[in-house]
Motif scaffolding. Structure first.
Motif, PDB file in Angstrom:
ATOM      1  N   ASN A 113       0.807  -1.212   0.000  1.00  0.00           N
ATOM      2  CA  ASN A 113       0.000   0.000   0.000  1.00  0.00           C
ATOM      3  C   ASN A 113       0.846   1.270   0.000  1.00  0.00           C
ATOM      4  O   ASN A 113       0.313   2.364  -0.183  1.00  0.00           O
ATOM      5  N   SER A 123      -4.719   4.196  -9.535  1.00  0.00           N
ATOM      6  CA  SER A 123      -5.221   4.590  -8.213  1.00  0.00           C
ATOM      7  C   SER A 123      -4.801   3.555  -7.176  1.00  0.00           C
ATOM      8  O   SER A 123      -4.352   2.448  -7.519  1.00  0.00           O
ATOM      9  N   GLY A 124      -4.974   3.898  -5.894  1.00  0.00           N
ATOM     10  CA  GLY A 124      -4.606   2.970  -4.833  1.00  0.00           C
ATOM     11  C   GLY A 124      -5.373   1.663  -4.915  1.00  0.00           C
ATOM     12  O   GLY A 124      -4.799   0.585  -4.740  1.00  0.00           O
ATOM     13  N   GLY A 125      -6.669   1.747  -5.216  1.00  0.00           N
ATOM     14  CA  GLY A 125      -7.475   0.535  -5.334  1.00  0.00           C
ATOM     15  C   GLY A 125      -7.056  -0.322  -6.509  1.00  0.00           C
ATOM     16  O   GLY A 125      -7.041  -1.554  -6.428  1.00  0.00           O
ATOM     17  N   GLN A 174      -3.772  -2.050  -5.730  1.00  0.00           N
ATOM     18  CA  GLN A 174      -4.033  -3.162  -4.824  1.00  0.00           C
ATOM     19  C   GLN A 174      -4.418  -4.426  -5.599  1.00  0.00           C
ATOM     20  O   GLN A 174      -3.946  -5.530  -5.299  1.00  0.00           O
ATOM     21  N   THR A 208      -6.212  -3.359   3.163  1.00  0.00           N
ATOM     22  CA  THR A 208      -7.135  -2.248   2.927  1.00  0.00           C
ATOM     23  C   THR A 208      -6.735  -0.968   3.663  1.00  0.00           C
ATOM     24  O   THR A 208      -7.482   0.001   3.660  1.00  0.00           O
ATOM     25  N   VAL A 249      -7.184   2.614   1.990  1.00  0.00           N
ATOM     26  CA  VAL A 249      -8.054   2.487   0.813  1.00  0.00           C
ATOM     27  C   VAL A 249      -9.436   3.017   1.170  1.00  0.00           C
ATOM     28  O   VAL A 249      -9.964   2.735   2.252  1.00  0.00           O
ATOM     29  N   ASP A 250     -10.052   3.796   0.264  1.00  0.00           N
ATOM     30  CA  ASP A 250     -11.358   4.394   0.545  1.00  0.00           C
ATOM     31  C   ASP A 250     -12.449   3.326   0.597  1.00  0.00           C
ATOM     32  O   ASP A 250     -12.288   2.207   0.108  1.00  0.00           O
ATOM     33  N   ASN A 266     -13.587   1.378  -2.581  1.00  0.00           N
ATOM     34  CA  ASN A 266     -12.640   0.365  -3.057  1.00  0.00           C
ATOM     35  C   ASN A 266     -12.492  -0.788  -2.078  1.00  0.00           C
ATOM     36  O   ASN A 266     -12.166  -1.902  -2.492  1.00  0.00           O
TER      37      ASN A 266
END
Length: 250
Positions: free
Chosen positions: A86, A143-145, A148, A169, A172-173, A176
């Protein structure tokens, strides 16, 4: 008939004079989706290190796929997504395909030419996480998601039987996170056994088939309904401090 993938028998571990784990008896069966919860410093990361062979137990025994861990050589059967995924360096100059290819390193070696069959495995792993349209994108542009999902694909490319995820997670928003758990549900239905380390107790009770609560000793290991029947006071005693559980929409 289900088969045991992991068997930990009376396992203890010490860092010098400090005891990290005490008399752990823990089994992961084929097809399980286990949520491993517990406080910081409770031994969750240590347990993962033991399963990955990064540490050896002070006492007790560990079997993977019915073999003593020191004789277990089929490392491709274990997939691992670390919490550090992450905090991936967005400036790293690699495409999605190149990052996923790294998951074959332990099997191929660093200088092995990628075959057509390997390419098929890479593309299949990316398809499994729904990222097939991003193969040539730079990993840092996602994006972060999305990143991942790529790190999960990197773990899946060696076709593991057990996928271990350590706090995947974090950062993570919420949207996501929901997509992430939907993905795990699909992977579990595709006969991939899952061990997910998380602090998100509320979410895990709605997704996992079993919950394990670890704070140096294994305080609980059973189904989510049994876990939810534990009183707040008893759970706070497990954790060693007052606990407030937030239940997310699911």
């Amino acid at each position: 008939m289900t088969h045991a993938i992991v068997e930990m028998n009376n396992v203890s571990f010490h860092y010098g004079d400090r005891q990290a784990l005490s008399k752990i008896n823990f089994t992961i069966n084929e097809g399980d989706f286990i949520g491993l919860v517990g406080p910081n410093g409770g031994g969750k990361t240590t347990l993962i290190k033991l399963l990955l062979g990064m540490e050896k137990p002070t006492n007790g025994s560990i079997h993977l796929f019915n073999k003593p861990i020191d004789k277990f050589k089929q490392k491709n059967k274990l997939g691992y997504v670390s919490q550090k995924a992450n905090t991936f360096n967005r400036g790293f100059p690699a495409t999605v395909e190149e990052v996923v290819t790294m998951g074959l390193t332990s099997k191929l070696g660093y200088f092995h030419r990628v075959s057509r069959q390997d390419k098929e495995k890479i593309h299949h792993a990316v398809e499994k996480v729904g990222m097939e349209n991003y193969l040539n994108e730079n990993i840092g542009d996602l994006s972060g998601g999305q990143q991942q999902r790529i790190f999960i694909a990197r773990a899946l490319v060696s076709e593991p039987n057990l996928l271990i995820l350590d706090e995947p997670t974090v950062g993570v928003d919420a949207e996501n996170v929901k997509k992430f758990f939907d993905l795990l549900h699909v992977l579990n239905k595709q006969n991939i056994t899952l061990l997910l380390v998380t602090h998100d107790i509320g979410t895990m009770t709605h997704h996992a088939s079993k919950i394990a609560c670890l704070n140096k000793t294994l305080h609980f290991h059973g189904n989510p309904n049994e876990f939810q029947s534990i009183s707040k006071d008893e759970l706070s005693e497990f954790y060693g401090h007052p606990l407030h559980i937030v239940t997310h929409d699911h």
